[in-house]
Design a protein around this motif. Structure first.
Motif, PDB file in Angstrom:
ATOM      1  N   LEU A 112       0.797  -1.277   0.097  1.00 14.50           N
ATOM      2  CA  LEU A 112      -0.122  -0.056   0.030  1.00 14.50           C
ATOM      3  C   LEU A 112       0.907   1.287  -0.029  1.00 14.50           C
ATOM      4  CD1 LEU A 112      -2.725   1.615  -0.107  1.00 14.50           C
ATOM      5  CD2 LEU A 112      -2.675   1.136   2.569  1.00 14.50           C
ATOM      6  N   ILE A 113       1.819   1.253   0.647  1.00 11.42           N
ATOM      7  CA  ILE A 113       2.856   2.551   0.752  1.00 11.42           C
ATOM      8  C   ILE A 113       3.365   2.509  -0.689  1.00 11.42           C
ATOM      9  CG2 ILE A 113       4.950   3.230   1.667  1.00 11.42           C
ATOM     10  CD1 ILE A 113       4.345   1.894   4.285  1.00 11.42           C
ATOM     11  N   GLY A 114       4.082   1.527  -1.192  1.00  8.88           N
ATOM     12  CA  GLY A 114       4.530   1.799  -2.448  1.00  8.88           C
ATOM     13  C   GLY A 114       3.508   2.453  -3.526  1.00  8.88           C
ATOM     14  N   MET A 115       2.333   1.872  -3.534  1.00 10.90           N
ATOM     15  CA  MET A 115       1.270   2.170  -4.539  1.00 10.90           C
ATOM     16  C   MET A 115       0.725   3.709  -4.154  1.00 10.90           C
ATOM     17  SD  MET A 115       0.691   0.586  -7.102  1.00 10.90           S
ATOM     18  CE  MET A 115       2.428   0.268  -7.232  1.00 10.90           C
ATOM     19  N   ALA A 116       0.860   3.984  -2.733  1.00 12.33           N
ATOM     20  CA  ALA A 116       0.415   5.412  -2.568  1.00 12.33           C
ATOM     21  C   ALA A 116       1.210   6.556  -3.047  1.00 12.33           C
ATOM     22  CB  ALA A 116       0.308   5.637  -0.736  1.00 12.33           C
ATOM     23  N   TYR A 117       2.572   6.402  -3.214  1.00 12.24           N
ATOM     24  CA  TYR A 117       3.466   7.123  -3.675  1.00 12.24           C
ATOM     25  C   TYR A 117       3.492   6.899  -5.159  1.00 12.24           C
ATOM     26  CZ  TYR A 117       4.660   8.124   0.999  1.00 12.24           C
ATOM     27  OH  TYR A 117       4.683   8.658   2.220  1.00 12.24           O
ATOM     28  N   GLY A 118       3.190   5.650  -5.682  1.00 10.22           N
ATOM     29  CA  GLY A 118       3.452   5.358  -7.289  1.00 10.22           C
ATOM     30  C   GLY A 118       1.982   5.801  -7.901  1.00 10.22           C
ATOM     31  N   ILE A 119       0.816   5.643  -7.295  1.00 10.48           N
ATOM     32  CA  ILE A 119      -0.526   5.974  -8.224  1.00 10.48           C
ATOM     33  C   ILE A 119      -1.162   7.169  -7.528  1.00 10.48           C
ATOM     34  CG2 ILE A 119      -0.542   3.935  -9.164  1.00 10.48           C
ATOM     35  CD1 ILE A 119      -3.028   3.378  -7.260  1.00 10.48           C
ATOM     36  N   GLY A 120      -0.554   7.577  -6.298  1.00  9.54           N
ATOM     37  CA  GLY A 120      -1.353   8.532  -5.331  1.00  9.54           C
ATOM     38  C   GLY A 120      -1.535   9.855  -6.076  1.00  9.54           C
ATOM     39  N   PRO A 121      -0.638  10.277  -6.944  1.00  6.69           N
ATOM     40  CA  PRO A 121      -0.910  11.667  -7.472  1.00  6.69           C
ATOM     41  C   PRO A 121      -1.833  11.480  -8.699  1.00  6.69           C
ATOM     42  CG  PRO A 121       1.210  11.269  -7.118  1.00  6.69           C
ATOM     43  CD  PRO A 121       0.703   9.989  -6.758  1.00  6.69           C
ATOM     44  N   VAL A 122      -2.085  10.326  -8.968  1.00 11.54           N
ATOM     45  CA  VAL A 122      -3.023   9.953 -10.218  1.00 11.54           C
ATOM     46  C   VAL A 122      -4.684   9.991  -9.968  1.00 11.54           C
ATOM     47  CG1 VAL A 122      -3.725   8.675 -12.145  1.00 11.54           C
ATOM     48  CG2 VAL A 122      -1.371   8.902 -11.643  1.00 11.54           C
ATOM     49  N   SER A 123      -4.785   9.127  -8.618  1.00 13.08           N
ATOM     50  CA  SER A 123      -6.076   8.659  -8.455  1.00 13.08           C
ATOM     51  C   SER A 123      -6.441   8.898  -6.907  1.00 13.08           C
ATOM     52  CB  SER A 123      -6.362   7.226  -8.824  1.00 13.08           C
ATOM     53  OG  SER A 123      -5.610   6.536  -7.914  1.00 13.08           O
ATOM     54  N   GLY A 124      -5.332   9.222  -6.313  1.00 19.10           N
ATOM     55  CA  GLY A 124      -5.553   9.301  -4.608  1.00 19.10           C
ATOM     56  C   GLY A 124      -5.147   7.877  -3.872  1.00 19.10           C
ATOM     57  N   CYS A 125      -5.030   6.978  -4.914  1.00 14.13           N
ATOM     58  CA  CYS A 125      -4.619   5.583  -4.137  1.00 14.13           C
ATOM     59  C   CYS A 125      -5.516   5.159  -3.385  1.00 14.13           C
ATOM     60  CB  CYS A 125      -3.295   5.454  -3.815  1.00 14.13           C
ATOM     61  SG  CYS A 125      -2.852   3.852  -3.399  1.00 14.13           S
ATOM     62  N   HIS A 126      -7.019   4.820  -3.542  1.00 14.28           N
ATOM     63  CA  HIS A 126      -7.998   4.403  -3.041  1.00 14.28           C
ATOM     64  C   HIS A 126      -7.623   2.937  -2.661  1.00 14.28           C
ATOM     65  CE1 HIS A 126     -11.057   7.919  -3.635  1.00 14.28           C
ATOM     66  NE2 HIS A 126      -9.689   8.210  -3.271  1.00 14.28           N
ATOM     67  N   ILE A 127      -7.539   2.441  -3.819  1.00 16.91           N
ATOM     68  CA  ILE A 127      -7.562   0.730  -4.145  1.00 16.91           C
ATOM     69  C   ILE A 127      -8.181  -0.169  -2.945  1.00 16.91           C
ATOM     70  CG2 ILE A 127      -5.124   0.856  -5.318  1.00 16.91           C
ATOM     71  CD1 ILE A 127      -3.818  -0.098  -2.846  1.00 16.91           C
ATOM     72  N   ASN A 128      -9.508   0.245  -2.857  1.00 16.71           N
ATOM     73  CA  ASN A 128     -10.319  -0.235  -1.848  1.00 16.71           C
ATOM     74  C   ASN A 128     -11.822   0.277  -2.106  1.00 16.71           C
ATOM     75  OD1 ASN A 128     -11.909  -0.784   0.419  1.00 16.71           O
ATOM     76  ND2 ASN A 128     -10.049  -0.711   1.699  1.00 16.71           N
ATOM     77  N   PRO A 129     -12.804  -0.175  -2.290  1.00 16.22           N
ATOM     78  CA  PRO A 129     -14.081  -0.009  -2.512  1.00 16.22           C
ATOM     79  C   PRO A 129     -14.675   0.640  -1.348  1.00 16.22           C
ATOM     80  CG  PRO A 129     -14.069  -1.871  -3.661  1.00 16.22           C
ATOM     81  CD  PRO A 129     -12.760  -1.980  -2.458  1.00 16.22           C
ATOM     82  N   ALA A 130     -14.336   0.382  -0.102  1.00 17.41           N
ATOM     83  CA  ALA A 130     -14.883   0.789   1.145  1.00 17.41           C
ATOM     84  C   ALA A 130     -14.328   2.284   1.419  1.00 17.41           C
ATOM     85  CB  ALA A 130     -14.544  -0.150   2.331  1.00 17.41           C
ATOM     86  N   VAL A 131     -12.899   2.488   0.771  1.00 17.60           N
ATOM     87  CA  VAL A 131     -12.386   3.750   1.154  1.00 17.60           C
ATOM     88  C   VAL A 131     -12.936   4.645  -0.115  1.00 17.60           C
ATOM     89  CG1 VAL A 131     -10.252   5.154   0.468  1.00 17.60           C
ATOM     90  CG2 VAL A 131     -10.094   2.854   1.718  1.00 17.60           C
ATOM     91  N   SER A 132     -13.368   4.259  -1.120  1.00 19.39           N
ATOM     92  CA  SER A 132     -14.060   5.037  -2.193  1.00 19.39           C
ATOM     93  C   SER A 132     -15.542   5.493  -1.662  1.00 19.39           C
ATOM     94  CB  SER A 132     -14.148   4.441  -3.764  1.00 19.39           C
ATOM     95  OG  SER A 132     -12.957   4.175  -4.077  1.00 19.39           O
ATOM     96  N   LEU A 133     -16.068   4.607  -0.996  1.00 14.21           N
ATOM     97  CA  LEU A 133     -17.353   5.075  -0.480  1.00 14.21           C
ATOM     98  C   LEU A 133     -17.242   5.808   0.685  1.00 14.21           C
ATOM     99  CD1 LEU A 133     -19.361   1.456  -1.207  1.00 14.21           C
ATOM    100  CD2 LEU A 133     -19.504   3.536  -2.189  1.00 14.21           C
ATOM    101  N   GLY A 134     -16.104   5.572   1.584  1.00 12.53           N
ATOM    102  CA  GLY A 134     -15.947   6.460   2.675  1.00 12.53           C
ATOM    103  C   GLY A 134     -15.845   7.966   2.260  1.00 12.53           C
ATOM    104  N   MET A 135     -15.048   8.180   1.122  1.00 13.01           N
ATOM    105  CA  MET A 135     -14.791   9.348   0.409  1.00 13.01           C
ATOM    106  C   MET A 135     -16.245   9.990   0.088  1.00 13.01           C
ATOM    107  SD  MET A 135     -11.586  10.281   0.600  1.00 13.01           S
ATOM    108  CE  MET A 135      -9.904   9.528   0.902  1.00 13.01           C
ATOM    109  N   VAL A 136     -16.976   9.430  -0.379  1.00 18.45           N
ATOM    110  CA  VAL A 136     -18.428   9.881  -0.990  1.00 18.45           C
ATOM    111  C   VAL A 136     -18.979  10.496   0.471  1.00 18.45           C
ATOM    112  CG1 VAL A 136     -20.376   9.318  -1.988  1.00 18.45           C
ATOM    113  CG2 VAL A 136     -18.391   8.238  -3.046  1.00 18.45           C
ATOM    114  N   ALA A 137     -19.182   9.690   1.416  1.00 18.56           N
ATOM    115  CA  ALA A 137     -19.675   9.784   2.603  1.00 18.56           C
ATOM    116  C   ALA A 137     -19.082  11.187   3.326  1.00 18.56           C
ATOM    117  CB  ALA A 137     -19.617   8.697   3.527  1.00 18.56           C
ATOM    118  N   ALA A 138     -17.749  11.383   3.101  1.00 18.55           N
ATOM    119  CA  ALA A 138     -17.054  12.411   3.741  1.00 18.55           C
ATOM    120  C   ALA A 138     -17.288  13.746   2.736  1.00 18.55           C
ATOM    121  CB  ALA A 138     -15.601  12.263   3.814  1.00 18.55           C
TER     122      ALA A 138
END
Length: 227
Positions: free
Chosen positions: A42-68
């Motif tokens: 997760l750490i590697g991907m956070a820095y690898g793709i974070g600038p592109v998509s935010g590195c959710h890589i998790n449906p629950a995280v994406s839905l949590g972002m919607v709720a927030a």
């Protein structure tokens, strides 16, 4: 499509190396090593793709972002499709690699799938599994939302989030194998057999409930930083 491609690759990496550490190297690295594999992926991907998509890589995280209030549902659905596809692709690759060992049997050795009950790791019951997955995902989402907030040091967000995933695994592997991520559970379950599929509902419902609760908490303003 760049965001969806990033989410596909990120989830693919998390499942391949996280679940792969359990299936291929679990006997050598133990629970601590498996926990680190998930967190480091997760750490590697956070820095690898974070600038592109935010590195959710998790449906629950994406839905949590919607709720927030940090993401719109149509975009979240595109993320979720990409994440789930990435997890399934990774599970298939892992199955093919693991099957290259003469004595590997997915029915016996598994594919890093989540579960609970008799015959699964610590043999915790469904209530314990549901409670752990809900609470752990809630706390994970709190870390994610806090670490990616406007006043948080952006350079450290990936490290904080990845290390929190390590901590969750250190506590929870014996309970459920640790999901806190529906895509991570869906991928292996599709190839691991009927028991994994019959228990999959818990690893979709509980993480989503936990993440959405954390998102609503942040949206309420109760965790806003004060001057």
């Amino acid at each position: 499509m760049n965001k969806q491609v990033a989410e596909f690759l990120g989830t693919f990496t998390l499942v391949l190396f996280g679940c792969g550490s359990a299936v291929i190297a679990g006997a050598d690295i133990g629970l601590t090593g498996i926990s680190l594999a998930f967190g480091l992926a997760l750490i590697g991907m956070a820095y690898g793709i974070g600038p592109v998509s935010g590195c959710h890589i998790n449906p629950a995280v994406s839905l949590g972002m919607v709720a927030a209030g940090r993401m719109q549902m149509p975009e979240a659905l595109k993320y979720i499709l990409a994440q789930t596809a990435g997890a399934i692709a990774a599970a298939l690759v892992l199955l093919i690699v693991a099957s290259g060992k003469a004595d590997y049997d997915v029915a016996v050795n598994g594919l890093g799938q989540n579960g609970w009950g008799t015959g699964y790791l610590g043999e915790y019951n469904a209530l314990a599994a549901f409670l752990f997955e809900t609470v752990a995902t809630f706390l994970f989402m709190v870390v994610i939302l806090g670490a990616t907030g406007s006043r948080a040091p952006a350079a450290l967000a990936g490290l904080a989030i990845g290390l929190s995933l390590v901590a969750i695994h250190l506590v929870g592997i014996n309970v459920t194998g640790v999901s806190v991520n529906p895509a991570r559970s869906i991928g292996p379950a599709l190839f691991a057999g009927s028991t994994a599929l019959s228990q999959l509902w818990l690893f979709i419902v509980a993480p989503v409930l936990g993440a959405v609760a954390a998102g609503l908490l942040f949206k309420s303003g109760l965790l806003d930083q004060t001057e």
